[in-house]
Design an enzyme around this catalytic site. Sequence first.
Site, PDB file in Angstrom:
ATOM      1  CG  ASP A  10     -13.689   8.505  -4.485  1.00 42.82           C
ATOM      2  OD1 ASP A  10     -14.133   8.666  -3.372  1.00 42.82           O
ATOM      3  OD2 ASP A  10     -13.131   8.362  -4.715  1.00 42.82           O
ATOM      4  CD  GLU A  12      -8.744   7.335  -3.365  1.00 46.45           C
ATOM      5  OE1 GLU A  12      -8.260   6.805  -2.269  1.00 46.45           O
ATOM      6  OE2 GLU A  12     -10.052   6.687  -4.015  1.00 46.45           O
ATOM      7  CD  GLU A  55      -1.720   3.828   9.103  1.00 49.04           C
ATOM      8  OE1 GLU A  55      -1.213   5.014   8.203  1.00 49.04           O
ATOM      9  OE2 GLU A  55      -1.017   3.267   9.916  1.00 49.04           O
ATOM     10  CG  HIS A 153     -10.674   2.833  -1.884  1.00 45.02           C
ATOM     11  ND1 HIS A 153     -12.285   3.415  -1.658  1.00 45.02           N
ATOM     12  CD2 HIS A 153     -11.415   1.335  -1.634  1.00 45.02           C
ATOM     13  CE1 HIS A 153     -12.688   2.834  -0.177  1.00 45.02           C
ATOM     14  NE2 HIS A 153     -12.040   2.000  -0.510  1.00 45.02           N
ATOM     15  CG  ASP A 158     -13.663   4.120  -5.957  1.00 36.67           C
ATOM     16  OD1 ASP A 158     -14.085   3.236  -6.179  1.00 36.67           O
ATOM     17  OD2 ASP A 158     -13.341   4.004  -4.630  1.00 36.67           O
TER      18      ASP A 158
END
Length: 237
Positions: A10, A12, A55, A153, A158
């Site tokens: 995963d 970010e 965000e 997250h 994750d």
Amino acid sequence: MKVTRDIIFDTETTGMDKNDDRLIEIGGVELIDHFPTGKTFHVYINPDGKTVHPEALQVHGISDDFLKDKPVFADVVDDLLAFFDGARWIAHNAAFDMGFINVELGRLGKPPIDQEMVVDTLALARRKHPMGPNSLDALCKRYSIDNAHRTKHGALLDAELLAEVYIEMSGGRQAAFRLVNAGSADEYDSDGNLRKLPPLVRPRPLASRVHADEVEAHAKMLAEIGDKALWHSVSDK
């Protein structure tokens, strides 16, 4: 038997635009034949002057201040590619993660990851559970995987959760032993389509464990009871 090596991973990022935003975290978990090996890859990345969108910060909580002393992508790319070498790249909504990774590789003049090596678990989940929902949280709930500690997250967290989900979606841990659909196994391609692997064929048949005398005795017994067996079968109707 061919060994299947997968890296469930995963990422970010600073935001949603792969051409403008940057990677800031990558986490990966190694599976061999659907079993975690305990080997992981995890790194935070300095986005090289790009700030984290508010965000995105709400989603992962990784701040500009936290990232300022982390290595840039060029400093970690060799370790990243070495860890993934020869494995399939498996991610949830893989187009997003691979889009960022391939853009970062392109900035360094490196070739993109071959799409044939990528598996999207979101596509797989949509085929298995067309009524959804198929977010990572929803799939954890569906397969009774504890994700209570996932308050934000995180790439490695994750990836670890997704590895458990992927194992269950692929038939569970027994699938590694080919105990599901004995003599064959199922696998999914990069679009999440189910495909049947060829049956396992023994190169040389096992020698018979029945002695010739036993075969002869069995044939003699059948001959002796043949008429009686036929009579009983008719009278039972």
